[in-house]
Design a protein around this motif. Structure first.
Motif, short mmCIF file in Angstrom:
data_model
loop_
_atom_site.label_atom_id
_atom_site.label_comp_id
_atom_site.label_asym_id
_atom_site.label_seq_id
_atom_site.Cartn_x
_atom_site.Cartn_y
_atom_site.Cartn_z
N PHE A 503 0.86 -1.19 0.00
CA PHE A 503 0.00 0.00 0.00
C PHE A 503 0.90 1.24 0.00
CE2 PHE A 503 -2.97 -3.13 1.65
CZ PHE A 503 -4.16 -2.79 1.02
N HIS A 504 0.43 2.27 -0.69
CA HIS A 504 1.21 3.49 -0.81
C HIS A 504 0.28 4.69 -0.65
CE1 HIS A 504 4.16 6.39 -2.28
NE2 HIS A 504 3.23 6.86 -3.10
N TRP A 505 0.72 5.67 0.15
CA TRP A 505 -0.07 6.90 0.31
C TRP A 505 0.39 7.92 -0.72
CZ3 TRP A 505 1.71 11.81 2.53
CH2 TRP A 505 0.68 12.76 2.64
N ASN A 506 -0.55 8.39 -1.54
CA ASN A 506 -0.25 9.41 -2.55
C ASN A 506 -0.34 10.78 -1.89
OD1 ASN A 506 -0.45 11.32 -4.71
ND2 ASN A 506 -1.03 9.65 -6.09
N GLU A 507 0.80 11.42 -1.74
CA GLU A 507 0.85 12.69 -1.02
C GLU A 507 0.20 13.84 -1.79
OE1 GLU A 507 5.43 13.76 -2.43
OE2 GLU A 507 4.98 13.31 -0.35
N GLU A 508 0.01 13.70 -3.10
CA GLU A 508 -0.62 14.75 -3.88
C GLU A 508 -2.13 14.71 -3.77
OE1 GLU A 508 0.75 14.60 -7.87
OE2 GLU A 508 2.83 15.12 -7.38
N THR A 509 -2.69 13.50 -3.68
CA THR A 509 -4.16 13.35 -3.67
C THR A 509 -4.70 12.94 -2.30
OG1 THR A 509 -3.98 11.05 -4.39
CG2 THR A 509 -4.16 12.74 -6.11
#
Length: 580
Positions: A503-509
């Protein structure tokens, strides 16, 4: 001694506190709920009288502050604490980077120091005639009885002597006069009696506020706090001199039964409510003077669904963790200080099998496990010359003999990490927190001194969850799980490790992405066999993640289940029915 710092007075008047609006006029400006509060607690109105209401407005009363209030750029709110009669005023301070956190206590506007001294003298005079304090009884009620014994209201028609009230005094004994007080003074004395004898003195309003996360005194001056809603604030507790601060720190350390001295100037301890406290005494060690920090303990831990409400993670991530933890995989929660590691670890213990035997090992007790069969071990330190203590290494070795299904380590810092990996190799499921911001840094620290885990052991750690305090796209700050990673293998030929980001957190969205769909080695090769899923149908694990995510979302949004202990109870029933 400490003093209370009031908000700045209104400019343009010789003495704005005396020239404030008439009492009746201000009372008429209050909202209905705040008016009810001031009728029951008149000193709250006295406090509001001191405010430059023409400039800042009348505070709004909120019985239960919501996190939405943190969006207010110029807050002006009053709310109650868990201590009856104690209120907090959050006020915007345009002249400082921090807003003000002001305590409103029953002794507001009164200097009861002399009166308290007289009461203490009377109690000391009667020490042989008063009943002994029963440590197993209601301490507050017993202290109130002591106070009532030596005081009398000013309008009391009695003779004002103790013999008429205390039956156990001999009739022929000496006549001891009682201290005459007013109703207002009685309320203030009762509060101070409990605050200073059972509580933490001037810090008691802060420790009784469940919305405070950290209390920090960095030297003489005002005490700073970290608030769950209003973030960094400056409190009204103020130490004017180094001598005042030293005196308070000495009293505080004795209050918690861990006295500091010039020979032993640093103390770590746990308060009765479970909060952690660190005290440093004297300017020889700390150039800015004595200091202390309190890391508040939450009575009921934040649950997995509350974390979803805070947008720290989503239902898919919870579903994945439920499969991993429920099937006894080894999981570390890693990140920097104050990133929410312990909060997350506490929350996901809900996914440990309800019938499991859990052993937790901590330096200072912070972990909360909802399971009945939970053994809680805590490090025991000793001073030089008092014999050996019990450290994390000792406790972990002892835990291995207790046949636990799950071992939870508060934080791995030293040689206990090596033992933890040995426990993994022998089939014990291990969960722990760790300080590292990436997989590479975690492995580097784990395999280096003083932890010294052999590189060939590292792949026993299945999953690493990384947490962080981050800047969100809207400009605010928040805590997020930035990634969930799986350790795949160690290649001794190239001296390298393989890991997969699931899992990865998208810092832009500010959106979580399931980057590991169809590539999870842990789900396919370790969890699937435990669940009886054949090698030819490993893809069913991803359907199971989606199914569980839907169940968790239904429980939260439709069934409105959010409580930490309630969630375990519901999931236990679902497991018995084969639904989870």
């Amino acid at each position: 001694m400490t003093t209370t710092v009031l908000p700045p007075a209104e400019e343009g008047t010789p003495d704005s506190r005396e020239a404030a609006a008439p009492r009746a006029g201000v009372s008429g400006m209050l909202s209905g709920p705040l008016q009810e509060v001031t009728e029951q607690y008149p000193y709250v109105l006295d406090y509001i009288q001191t405010l430059p209401v023409a400039e800042v407005g009348v505070p709004k009363y909120v019985a239960e502050p919501s996190r939405k209030l943190g969006d207010d750029k110029e807050p002006n709110y009053i709310y109650p604490t868990q201590r009856t009669g104690v209120f907090i005023h959050i006020q915007h301070n345009p002249d400082d980077t921090r807003n003000d956190y002001i305590t409103i206590e029953p002794d507001f506007g009164m200097d009861l120091t002399s009166l308290m001294s007289r009461v203490d003298s009377k109690l000391l005079e009667l020490r042989d005639r008063l009943p002994r304090l029963d440590p197993d009884g209601d301490l507050e009620e017993q202290l109130y009885e002591y106070l009532d014994t030596v005081t009398t209201l000013g309008n009391d028609s009695g003779m004002g002597f103790i013999e008429g009230q205390v039956g156990f005094l001999r009739k022929g004994g000496a006549r001891v006069s009682r201290v005459r007080i007013t109703e207002r003074e009685k309320a203030g004395l009762r509060y101070m009696f409990i605050r200073d004898r059972l509580g933490l003195g001037a810090l008691d309003p802060l420790t009784s506020d469940p919305l405070i996360e950290d209390i920090s005194c960095s030297g003489k001056g005002q005490v700073f706090i970290e608030h769950k809603i209003f973030k960094a604030l400056k409190s009204s507790v103020d130490f004017k001199t180094h001598e005042d601060l030293d005196q308070f720190v000495l009293w505080l350390s004795e209050r918690i039964k861990k006295p500091v001295t010039f020979r032993n100037p640093i103390v770590d301890a746990t308060l009765p409510d479970g909060s952690r406290i660190n005290i440093v005494f004297g300017r020889d060690v700390s150039r800015r003077g004595s200091n202390f920090s309190i890391r508040k303990f939450a009575g009921t831990p934040i649950s997995i669904f509350e974390l979803v409400e805070f947008s720290s993670l989503n239902y898919q991530m919870l579903a994945y963790l439920s499969l991993v933890i429920g099937n006894e995989m080894n999981v570390f929660v890693s990140g920097e200080t104050a990133s929410g590691k312990t909060t997350l670890l506490n929350a996901v213990t809900t996914f440990i099998h309800p019938m499991a035997k859990v052993v937790s090992i901590e330096d200072t007790p912070e972990l909360q496990v909802p399971h009945k069969n939970w053994i809680r071990e805590v490090v025991q330190t000793t001073k030089v010359g008092e014999g050996s203590g019990v450290d994390m290494f000792d406790l972990l070795k002892a835990a291995l003999r207790q046949r636990p299904n799950e071992i939870i380590i508060g934080e791995i810092r030293g040689p206990e990490g090596n033992v933890a990996f040995q426990a993994m190799q022998t089939g014990h499921a291990v969960m722990a927190t760790f300080h590292a911001a990436s997989v590479e840094k975690l492995i580097q620290r784990m395999t280096g001194n003083p932890i010294s885990v052999p590189k060939s052991y590292i792949d026993n750690l299945n999953v690493i969850v990384f947490t962080s305090a981050v800047k969100l796209p809207n400009g605010k700050t928040g805590r997020r799980i930035t990634s969930i990673n799986e350790i795949v293998a160690y290649d001794p030929v190239f001296d390298s490790f393989t890991f997969v980001e699931i899992f990865h957190w998208n810092e832009e969205t500010d959106v979580f992405e399931f980057t590991g769909r169809m590539t999870s080695m842990v789900l396919e090769n370790k969890v699937a066999p435990r669940m009886g899923i054949p090698a030819t149908k490993k893809q069913r694990m991803y359907a199971e993640v989606d199914r569980r995510a839907k169940i968790l979302e239904t429980l939260h949004k439709e069934k409105h289940i959010t409580g930490f202990y309630e969630i375990l109870e519901v999931l236990s029933k679902a497991q018995r029915q084969g639904l989870f």
